[in-house]
Design an enzyme around this catalytic site. Structure first.
Site, PDB file in Angstrom:
ATOM      1  N   CYS A 131       0.809  -1.220   0.000  1.00 14.84           N
ATOM      2  CA  CYS A 131       0.000   0.000   0.000  1.00 14.84           C
ATOM      3  C   CYS A 131       0.839   1.267   0.000  1.00 14.84           C
ATOM      4  CB  CYS A 131      -0.935  -0.009   1.206  1.00 14.84           C
ATOM      5  SG  CYS A 131      -0.080  -0.179   2.796  1.00 14.84           S
ATOM      6  N   HIS A 145      -1.749   1.073   7.098  1.00 10.97           N
ATOM      7  CA  HIS A 145      -2.220   1.203   5.726  1.00 10.97           C
ATOM      8  C   HIS A 145      -1.950   2.622   5.220  1.00 10.97           C
ATOM      9  CE1 HIS A 145      -4.286   0.063   2.163  1.00 10.97           C
ATOM     10  NE2 HIS A 145      -5.358   0.815   2.355  1.00 10.97           N
ATOM     11  N   ASP A 179      -8.285   4.928  -2.714  1.00  9.23           N
ATOM     12  CA  ASP A 179      -7.363   3.883  -2.271  1.00  9.23           C
ATOM     13  C   ASP A 179      -7.070   2.985  -3.464  1.00  9.23           C
ATOM     14  OD1 ASP A 179      -6.055   1.682  -1.197  1.00  9.23           O
ATOM     15  OD2 ASP A 179      -7.204   1.695   0.660  1.00  9.23           O
TER      16      ASP A 179
END
Length: 678
Positions: free
Chosen positions: A238, A280, A295
């Site tokens: 991520c 994250h 995202d």
């Protein structure tokens, strides 16, 4: 996604303002101090406050947020500045403000210069080279108070017409440049003009060209999150997705922030708490005067349960997701980046119900209860879901749908569950669109609960043949079963008998059967405990139970004009607690017994021995009717009914036969009765 390998250095500082007011410009000194203070102040986004699915296809895959595949912003905080005034009596003042490195800054205005007021370039991170000479947007603040209204129907934080993006999306997917991030962005911008189009092109390219690095996730030493490395390798975790997104936006001239925080992603367990470092990373982009969240990691695909295999599966939901929905599984370290008012606390985030992206994309609106951990009361717990249009649902409690009653409603579903063991149980709710073209579609997991059961309701043991959902619904109406006499999924009978009626749509033929566990009720006998009576477009199902217990009444249909098989439509649960109940089956019918014929008497398929038995049958289009026992007894036609008496002495079986045409010499069997043994 996964534990990130980066930290923000809180000691990093940026000196963003040196303001000198000359004595000869004393008239504008007060204004200069006021506007300089306002322009360089810390924004509200800066205070670091510490805070799918086919059920049967192994291995199960999950979105990168852990799901199976099958708002308004806040007041801006006041800037903390410390004026440093020189000893000069000429009024000269210097104001210095210190910000953490990740602070999004407002434009700085310097007043009363010799050539008049002019705007300096906004000061940003070292890699925001696409912004020289442009005004930096302010961080989220009080003016955004009504920037993100939500009526529970909008999935995005700004109007987006995906159809208008089709040409741009197709173009972005075909771009295949890896020489440098700059070259890649330059190629993408050939078809992107507006801020929104630029962000869309970057989003589509990353989601379809960068894959999640499951090896790097497990072995951080082989991992790099630098934008150039992510581009060359074509994979990252991520942090790398967000880093690349930020740099590409910077080159494209779009303000973008890499955000960090906690996420209810892969490996998340209901009820868990979040402690320690962020796990994250995602992004915020500044488009048309507002911040928007996205995202790209979760937009790119899914991983399997063992977190060893990544499968590309694009998810549109995480592009410019509405903040009211994004907070469902993303909790930023800086609470202002929730873009909500009021903001959620970490505790509220931990306790809130988790909905998958499928929950929203399927048009579901709400679930009850709104907490993920629920307790049974007297062995029972209830869950419901609200939605705008007809949606098909099913569920699994500890991997099976045997211990519940799910009912489809016009705008959602209701589920009562009865765990058969004490302890904690996982409850999963699945849904799929009801549209005809999606009739074979896969159910996707939309909700998960943990059910805590302290006591078991022993009486709530349902037959294995019970199919979810139970009872009539909009779906059975769509199949032509209208105006049901019993709308609830369960029918209670004390004497073992019940009768159901429906109005049928055109050209519908009906078949029904009765099922029970461990009763030795064979399929053919199960059908014989139901009598179907058709009167025009009305149908009645008379049910006589063979004994006490729980039974399933299954209803099938097909088009009369279709020679094919019957399709299952829906079922009921029929319960009887009276142990004295012992109804015999109805008489056996043959193919010549038409569905609009009717038995008035005798209804029982078992006749007493050595008795005169009265017969009364409604049949049309028949020339003669005979009852054959030891002897043959003709019935007479009277006002639409065939009537007469038969003696059961000396026989084990009694048949009703019809002569369809007076010119024919043969009879056809239509009914068969049995005679009690002495």
């Amino acid at each position: 996604m996964g534990t990130m390998d980066f930290k923000t250095d809180p000691s990093a500082v940026t000196i963003n303002l040196l303001l000198i007011v000359r004595p000869e410009e004393a008239a504008s000194k007060e204004k200069g101090q006021r506007e300089g203070h306002k322009g360089g102040g810390r924004g509200a986004g800066l205070e670091d406050d510490g805070n799918g699915n086919s059920r049967s296809q192994p291995p199960q895959r999950r979105d990168l947020n852990g799901w199976r595949v099958s708002g308004q912003p806040w007041e801006q905080t006041k800037p903390k500045t410390k004026p440093i005034t020189s000893g000069s009596d000429k009024g000269t003042q210097v104001t210095v403000e210190i910000h953490s490195e990740d602070t999004p800054l407002k434009p700085i205005r310097i007043l009363s210069l010799e050539k008049g007021s002019q705007r300096l370039p906004g000061l940003r991170g070292h890699n925001n080279k696409g912004f020289q000479g442009t005004e930096a947007p302010r961080p989220p603040g009080a003016k955004d108070l009504h920037a993100y209204p939500w009526d529970k129907s909008s999935l995005k934080s700004m109007p987006v017409d995906l159809q208008q993006f089709k040409k741009l999306d197709d173009y972005a997917l075909k771009v295949n440049i890896k020489s440098s991030v700059e070259d890649l962005v330059k190629a993408l911008l050939k078809q992107a003009r507006t801020e929104l189009e630029k962000v869309r092109a970057i989003w589509m390219w990353i989601c379809h060209h960068i894959e999640y690095d499951v090896v790097g996730y497990h072995n951080k030493s082989q991992l790099s999150s630098k934008a150039e490395d992510v581009l060359q390798m074509g994979k990252s975790i991520c942090e790398g997705y967000a880093e690349l997104f930020e740099q590409m936006c910077s080159i494209a001239g779009v303000q973008c922030k890499k955000l960090s925080g906690h996420a209810k992603g892969h490996g998340y367990k209901i009820g868990q708490t979040f402690t320690g470092n962020s796990d994250h990373a995602w992004n915020a982009v500044y488009i048309e005067g507002r911040w928007h969240l996205l995202d790209s990691t979760w937009g790119s695909g899914s991983v399997d349960d063992s977190f060893t295999t990544f499968t590309r599966r694009y998810n549109e939901f995480y592009f410019l997701t509405h903040p009211a929905l994004f907070i469902n599984n993303h909790f930023p370290d800086n609470s202002n980046w929730q873009l909500l008012k009021p903001t959620l606390t970490l505790k509220e985030f931990e306790n809130n119900m988790l909905h998958s992206s499928n929950f929203y994309t399927l048009g579901l609106l709400a679930s009850h209860p709104e907490t993920p951990i629920i307790q049974t009361v007297n062995g029972k717990a209830s869950v419901s879901v609200d939605c705008r249009s007809g949606t098909l649902f099913t569920f699994k409690l500890k991997g099976t749908d045997e211990h519940g009653l799910m009912t489809l409603k016009k705008h959602g579903m209701k589920l009562d569950i009865y765990p058969q063991e004490t302890g904690r149980h996982k409850l999963e709710i699945f849904a799929k669109p009801s549209k005809a073209e999606a009739s074979d579609g896969v159910y996707s997991c939309v909700l998960e609960y943990v059910v805590e059961c302290e006591s078991v309701d022993e009486a709530a043991r349902f037959p294995k043949d019970l199919h979810q959902p139970v009872g009539p619904s909009w779906f059975s109406e769509r199949q032509g079963f209208l105006r049901p006499s019993h709308r609830e999924p369960t029918i209670h009978t004390n004497d073992g008998r019940c009768s159901l009626t429906f109005t049928l749509g055109k050209d519908i033929s009906v078949l029904s059967s009765l099922h029970a566990d461990g009763s030795g009720l064979a399929e053919d006998m199960g059908r014989r405990h139901i009598m179907q009576i058709r009167r025009g477009n009305q149908i009645e199902l008379k049910v006589h139970l063979p004994h006490a217990g729980n039974f399933v009444l299954k209803i099938y249909s097909k088009k009369r004009s279709d020679p094919g098989n019957y399709d299952y439509i829906f079922n009921y649960l029929i319960t009887c607690l009276n142990t004295e109940v012992k109804w015999p089956a109805f008489p056996q019918s043959y193919s010549k017994w038409m569905e609009d014929y009717e038995i008035l008497e005798p209804l029982s398929g078992l006749l007493p021995a050595n008795r005169n038995v009265q017969f009364k049958l409604k049949m049309h289009g028949i020339a003669k009717v005979l009852v054959q026992a030891e002897n043959t007894y003709p019935l007479t036609h009277n006002r639409g009914c065939w009537e007469g008496t038969c003696n059961t002495s000396g026989c084990r079986e009694v048949f009703v036969m019809v002569h369809e045409n007076a010119n024919h010499s043969f009879y056809s069997h239509v009914l068969k009765y049995e005679v009690e043994t002495q």
